[in-house]
Every structure is written in structure tokens, then in C-alpha cells.
Design a protein around this motif. Structure first.
Motif: not given
Length: 310
Positions: A57-71
Motif C-alpha cells: 500500500a506504500g505505507m511508511r511504518g507500522i507499530l505492532f501491538k499485542d496485549h500480552h507480549y512485545s514484538v
């Protein structure tokens, strides 16, 4: 209106905007609220697929969110495999029971492992659990042990010492502090102490959903320097749709586009993908009368600024 009526009205408005206009605004977008897997909750895309779809999609960045651990600790490996896509990848830690709740050691480890965001408790916050008891659509955790409810305040309404230690770590690393799913009454105390301790990046997720914010609350949070993120899943063709398009306009206007961000808050099964949901949110905002420049602020410039993507 109910959820079905909300979705119908949202889709009617979305269809009035040419998809190519939204595609242009997706190029350079930064989504700070992506729920990909693996996770104990069913997800339709894994972290790798989320990056690949964002790149397409040409996006510049994403931030991953999980309620129980960190990526965050896995990002160096992911960068080695996926870095050629040119999508900046970020992680954070949610202070739920699975990391020890208000655990300064977990925060210290994750920030030193590259985490850019610390969420206060979400699914395990006292406020969230009380909302769930009232059958809200906030995330549940049927696969896990019954949680111990977490609040950031002591019996006198003062911020807990361990929370102050966490704020000092966030300030040291110039990371983002999110209010998580705390009640607005907790957020005031938290953010005031955070600013006093040098935290410069404040984020509020879906303030009118679960946090019990009013428009006046949002305006005051903006005066404190907070960025207000609206979750696409609450407004578009999603099973979590809770608000009408008119309410979306009211919620954005409470902060103003200059102080707002749009995040997908998607990745669950039986929902649009994060990319598709964010694109729907862009089209809905355009249909509500926001200009391309205002939408660009909310989907590109403001999230990039708070995450430190120059």
C-alpha cells in the motif's frame, strides 16, 4: 443506531469517495495500532504479512501491538528479513498481567530492546474489566487465566511508586506513553506526573470508547500535549463498529486534525485487514468533509512525528 446500521451508513459514505484518492493518502501512512500475530487472540495476518501488506500500500511504518507480549525484541530479525520493503517497524509493551503489570523491569528490558511505546494496562486494567462486566466490546481473554485487575492509583488517588519509576524510564528513552485502557480519572494523574518527569510523547487511544472521555476531556488532553488516536475499527465496516460517522466527526473535532491520528486497531479475524480498515477510515474522513491535507496530518504526519520517524 445499532452496529449494523452504523456499518451501512459508514459504507454508504465511504463509497462516495474514489478509492484512488485514499490510495494516494495511504502512501506514507503510519499505523501505530496493528494487531497481528502470533497471538493468543485469533489474528488474520501475522507480523510478516502485516509488513508485506503495508509495503504493497506504500505505507511508511507500522507499530505492532499485542496485549500480552512485545514484538520489539524480534524487530532486528524482522528487519533482516523484511527490511527491503522499506516499512519502518516498531514495537511496544502493554503492562498487563502477562509482563507483570506495572513492572519497571519489563519496561526497562523492552525499552533497551528497542520498544518505542509503553501502553498502560489494557485488557487487565480495572477500568477495562469493569467495562467487560457490562458487556462492552472491549477485548476479552477467554484463553488466559482470569486477570488481576490493575490500576495506577493508590487508595488515596495518588500515582503508585512503581508507575513513577516506569515514567522515568519512558522519559529517559524518549518513548511514547499511552493511556492504555485506563479510566480518564486515572489518565489525568498519570499524564500530569509524566509531564513533570519529562515524558514528552503522550498518546491516547480511542478516548470516547472505554476511557469515558468527553469532548472537554479530549480538548484538555490536547492542551497537555497529547496526540489523540481514533481507531478505525470503531467506525468502519467492522464487527467492532460502535459509533456513527457523525460521532467520528465529533470525536476528531474535539481534538482537531492537528492533534489527531488515525490508527486501524485491526488485525482480528472477520474484520477488514489493517490496511483495508485504515483505507476505509481515510475515505470516511474525506466523505465527512476533511481535506486531503487534514487527513494527511492524521494518517501520516502526526503518527510519524510521535514515533520519531523523520
Amino acid at each position: 443506531m445499532g452496529a449494523a446500521e452504523n456499518r451501512t451508513e459508514a459504507l454508504r459514505l465511504i463509497d462516495t469517495i474514489d478509492e484512488s484518492r485514499a490510495d494516494a493518502l495511504m502512501k506514507g501512512a503510519v499505523d501505530l495500532h496493528v494487531h497481528s500475530g502470533p497471538s493468543v487472540m485469533a489474528r488474520q495476518v501475522d507480523h510478516f504479512q502485516a509488513v508485506e501488506e503495508a509495503a504493497a500500500a506504500g505505507m511508511r511504518g507500522i507499530l505492532f501491538k499485542d496485549h500480552h507480549y512485545s514484538v520489539a525484541p524480534f524487530l532486528p530479525i524482522m528487519e533482516r528479513v523484511l527490511g527491503h520493503h522499506g516499512v519502518a517497524m516498531y514495537g511496544g509493551v502493554v503492562l498487563n498481567n502477562t509482563v507483570g503489570s506495572l513492572n519497571p523491569h519489563a519496561v526497562d528490558f523492552n525499552l533497551k530492546s528497542g520498544a518505542r511505546l509503553v501502553w498502560m494496562p489494557t485488557a487487565h486494567s480495572l477500568n477495562h474489566i469493569r467495562n467487560t462486566h457490562r458487556k462492552s466490546r472491549l477485548a476479552t481473554n477467554v484463553q488466559l487465566k482470569k486477570p488481576v485487575a490493575v490500576t495506577v492509583l493508590d487508595a488515596r488517588g495518588d500515582l503508585l511508586d512503581e508507575c513513577k519509576e516506569i515514567l522515568d524510564s519512558i522519559a529517559e528513552f524518549d518513548a511514547i506513553l499511552s493511556s492504555g485502557h485506563l479510566h480518564i480519572g486515572e489518565v489525568w494523574v498519570l499524564f500530569e506526573e509524566a509531564r513533570a518527569r519529562g515524558v514528552k510523547r503522550l498518546l491516547v487511544n480511542h478516548p470516547m470508547y472505554g476511557l469515558h472521555c468527553t469532548a472537554d476531556d479530549v480538548a484538555e488532553l490536547v492542551r497537555m500535549g497529547a496526540l489523540i488516536e481514533q481507531s478505525a475499527c470503531l467506525y468502519v465496516d467492522s464487527r467492532f463498529n460502535y459509533f456513527t460517522p457523525e460521532e467520528l466527526r465529533e470525536h476528531i473535532d474535539a481534538a482537531g486534525p492537528a492533534h489527531s491520528a488515525l490508527g486501524s486497531d485491526l488485525g482480528q479475524v472477520d474484520n477488514p485487514s489493517p490496511v483495508e480498515g485504515l483505507k476505509q477510515m481515510i475515505r470516511l474522513c474525506l466523505a465527512l468533509g476533511y481535506t486531503d491535507e487534514e487527513v494527511k496530518l492524521m494518517v501520516q504526519d502526526n503518527p510519524a512525528r510521535i514515533v520519531g520517524l523523520q
